[in-house]
Design a protein around this motif. Sequence first.
Motif, mmCIF file in Angstrom:
data_model
loop_
_atom_site.group_PDB
_atom_site.id
_atom_site.type_symbol
_atom_site.label_atom_id
_atom_site.label_comp_id
_atom_site.label_asym_id
_atom_site.label_seq_id
_atom_site.Cartn_x
_atom_site.Cartn_y
_atom_site.Cartn_z
ATOM 1 N N ARG A 35 0.732 -1.189 -0.094
ATOM 2 C CA ARG A 35 -0.088 0.063 -0.097
ATOM 3 C C ARG A 35 0.913 1.183 -0.083
ATOM 4 O O ARG A 35 0.434 2.347 -0.506
ATOM 5 C CB ARG A 35 -0.856 -0.192 1.112
ATOM 6 N N LEU A 36 2.029 0.991 0.660
ATOM 7 C CA LEU A 36 2.856 2.271 0.635
ATOM 8 C C LEU A 36 3.292 2.703 -0.763
ATOM 9 O O LEU A 36 3.404 3.922 -1.009
ATOM 10 C CB LEU A 36 4.258 1.905 1.413
ATOM 11 N N TYR A 37 3.567 1.928 -1.667
ATOM 12 C CA TYR A 37 3.884 2.239 -3.215
ATOM 13 C C TYR A 37 2.892 3.078 -3.643
ATOM 14 O O TYR A 37 2.921 3.889 -4.369
ATOM 15 C CB TYR A 37 4.200 1.036 -3.697
ATOM 16 N N TYR A 38 1.703 2.429 -3.468
ATOM 17 C CA TYR A 38 0.469 3.031 -4.145
ATOM 18 C C TYR A 38 0.241 4.454 -3.645
ATOM 19 O O TYR A 38 -0.044 5.225 -4.289
ATOM 20 C CB TYR A 38 -0.743 2.276 -3.879
ATOM 21 N N GLU A 39 0.483 4.607 -2.149
ATOM 22 C CA GLU A 39 0.323 5.772 -1.542
ATOM 23 C C GLU A 39 1.210 7.024 -2.135
ATOM 24 O O GLU A 39 0.873 8.178 -2.700
ATOM 25 C CB GLU A 39 0.324 5.670 -0.236
ATOM 26 N N TYR A 40 2.689 6.606 -2.415
ATOM 27 C CA TYR A 40 3.507 7.459 -2.958
ATOM 28 C C TYR A 40 2.925 7.908 -4.475
ATOM 29 O O TYR A 40 3.213 8.978 -4.765
ATOM 30 C CB TYR A 40 4.853 6.725 -3.036
ATOM 31 N N ALA A 41 2.487 6.855 -5.205
ATOM 32 C CA ALA A 41 1.953 6.910 -6.502
ATOM 33 C C ALA A 41 0.929 8.168 -6.613
ATOM 34 O O ALA A 41 1.006 8.856 -7.293
ATOM 35 C CB ALA A 41 1.862 5.826 -7.046
ATOM 36 N N PHE A 42 -0.145 7.807 -5.826
ATOM 37 C CA PHE A 42 -1.328 8.704 -5.844
ATOM 38 C C PHE A 42 -1.069 9.957 -5.219
ATOM 39 O O PHE A 42 -1.491 11.065 -5.849
ATOM 40 C CB PHE A 42 -2.293 8.188 -4.702
ATOM 41 N N LEU A 78 -0.614 10.315 -20.463
ATOM 42 C CA LEU A 78 -0.396 9.057 -20.127
ATOM 43 C C LEU A 78 0.699 9.460 -18.995
ATOM 44 O O LEU A 78 1.721 10.424 -19.390
ATOM 45 C CB LEU A 78 0.450 8.374 -21.454
ATOM 46 N N TYR A 79 0.677 8.890 -17.916
ATOM 47 C CA TYR A 79 1.597 9.133 -16.711
ATOM 48 C C TYR A 79 2.357 8.132 -16.465
ATOM 49 O O TYR A 79 1.957 7.139 -16.383
ATOM 50 C CB TYR A 79 0.696 9.924 -15.417
ATOM 51 N N LEU A 80 3.781 8.311 -16.173
ATOM 52 C CA LEU A 80 4.753 7.246 -15.895
ATOM 53 C C LEU A 80 5.021 7.796 -14.463
ATOM 54 O O LEU A 80 5.551 8.825 -14.525
ATOM 55 C CB LEU A 80 5.893 7.446 -16.916
ATOM 56 N N VAL A 81 4.856 7.051 -13.474
ATOM 57 C CA VAL A 81 5.176 7.309 -12.117
ATOM 58 C C VAL A 81 6.396 6.486 -11.941
ATOM 59 O O VAL A 81 6.344 5.337 -11.853
ATOM 60 C CB VAL A 81 4.062 6.810 -11.197
ATOM 61 N N SER A 82 7.508 6.945 -11.373
ATOM 62 C CA SER A 82 8.596 6.088 -11.041
ATOM 63 C C SER A 82 8.713 6.547 -9.380
ATOM 64 O O SER A 82 8.773 7.573 -8.733
ATOM 65 C CB SER A 82 9.899 6.926 -11.449
ATOM 66 N N ILE A 83 8.728 5.281 -8.836
ATOM 67 C CA ILE A 83 8.991 5.538 -7.118
ATOM 68 C C ILE A 83 10.543 5.558 -6.770
ATOM 69 O O ILE A 83 11.353 4.962 -7.140
ATOM 70 C CB ILE A 83 8.652 4.207 -6.613
ATOM 71 N N MET A 85 13.084 5.300 -4.105
ATOM 72 C CA MET A 85 13.312 4.577 -2.917
ATOM 73 C C MET A 85 14.523 5.362 -1.976
ATOM 74 O O MET A 85 15.038 6.378 -2.311
ATOM 75 C CB MET A 85 14.100 3.078 -3.396
ATOM 76 N N GLY A 86 14.611 4.613 -0.786
ATOM 77 C CA GLY A 86 15.521 5.278 -0.130
ATOM 78 C C GLY A 86 14.811 5.718 1.273
ATOM 79 O O GLY A 86 13.644 5.384 1.638
ATOM 80 N N PHE A 87 15.379 6.486 2.049
ATOM 81 C CA PHE A 87 15.113 6.960 3.268
ATOM 82 C C PHE A 87 13.662 7.714 3.351
ATOM 83 O O PHE A 87 13.218 7.519 4.239
ATOM 84 C CB PHE A 87 16.219 7.622 4.274
ATOM 85 N N PHE A 88 13.855 8.931 2.442
ATOM 86 C CA PHE A 88 12.624 9.560 2.542
ATOM 87 C C PHE A 88 11.516 9.150 1.262
ATOM 88 O O PHE A 88 10.334 9.377 1.568
ATOM 89 C CB PHE A 88 13.307 10.859 1.948
ATOM 90 N N GLY A 89 11.875 8.202 0.814
ATOM 91 C CA GLY A 89 10.823 7.541 -0.445
ATOM 92 C C GLY A 89 10.346 8.675 -1.304
ATOM 93 O O GLY A 89 10.615 9.841 -1.459
ATOM 94 N N GLY A 90 9.147 8.388 -1.694
ATOM 95 C CA GLY A 90 8.324 9.094 -2.712
ATOM 96 C C GLY A 90 8.048 8.751 -4.172
ATOM 97 O O GLY A 90 8.667 7.832 -4.379
ATOM 98 N N ALA A 91 7.717 9.504 -4.819
ATOM 99 C CA ALA A 91 7.324 9.257 -6.380
ATOM 100 C C ALA A 91 7.450 10.723 -7.159
ATOM 101 O O ALA A 91 7.313 11.701 -6.617
ATOM 102 C CB ALA A 91 6.218 8.690 -6.425
ATOM 103 N N GLN A 92 7.998 10.265 -8.536
ATOM 104 C CA GLN A 92 7.960 11.582 -9.483
ATOM 105 C C GLN A 92 6.935 10.818 -10.743
ATOM 106 O O GLN A 92 7.042 9.871 -10.926
ATOM 107 C CB GLN A 92 9.293 11.845 -9.687
ATOM 108 N N THR A 93 6.650 12.140 -11.132
ATOM 109 C CA THR A 93 5.537 11.636 -12.343
ATOM 110 C C THR A 93 6.021 12.385 -13.558
ATOM 111 O O THR A 93 6.640 13.303 -13.701
ATOM 112 C CB THR A 93 4.137 12.067 -11.931
#
Length: 157
Positions: A35-42, A78-83, A85-93
């Motif tokens: 769920r954490l990966y999806y939360e970052y993406a959303f 069309l959105y490309l989401v890259s997760i 990784m690391g201590f802070f986490g997050g995602a970029q689109t």
Amino acid sequence: MMAIRTLNERYMLVEYPVTLAEMKGSMKDMPKTERLYYEYAFKALRKDMKGTETIHYFTVADSELTKTGFIVVADSNLYLVSIKMGFFGGAQTEAIPYKNIKSIDFDLAPDPFGLALTNLGILYLEIKGIIESSKRTIRNIPEEQLDNLRKAIQAKI
């Protein structure tokens, strides 16, 4: 576009088109680690997508060779989401307007040993640029979702 009903990843049954808020509400059935990966993406998508924009397809895909993420077929882009990784986490689109996509093709990666550790679907995009077009390879797409994903993007082009 016709409604597509799919089992997204292992836990969510999603009937497309769907809004980002509806997708977020349906992910409560997932284990916390996934769920954490999806939360970052959303969270990243919320910054780029309009509030009324609907999602027509959403699946796991690696838009970069070294980063895992998602591919999202929405109303306008069309959105490309890259997760990250690391201590802070997050995602970029990265948003790719449909008018810039010249062609789309797909393939399955060869599996020489018979037991792949990743998904084998590959999507090839040719994107218009200012001077010349560029090619984009999106990997790690589940094989059972590759055809529906291609059809959803093709319908938007």
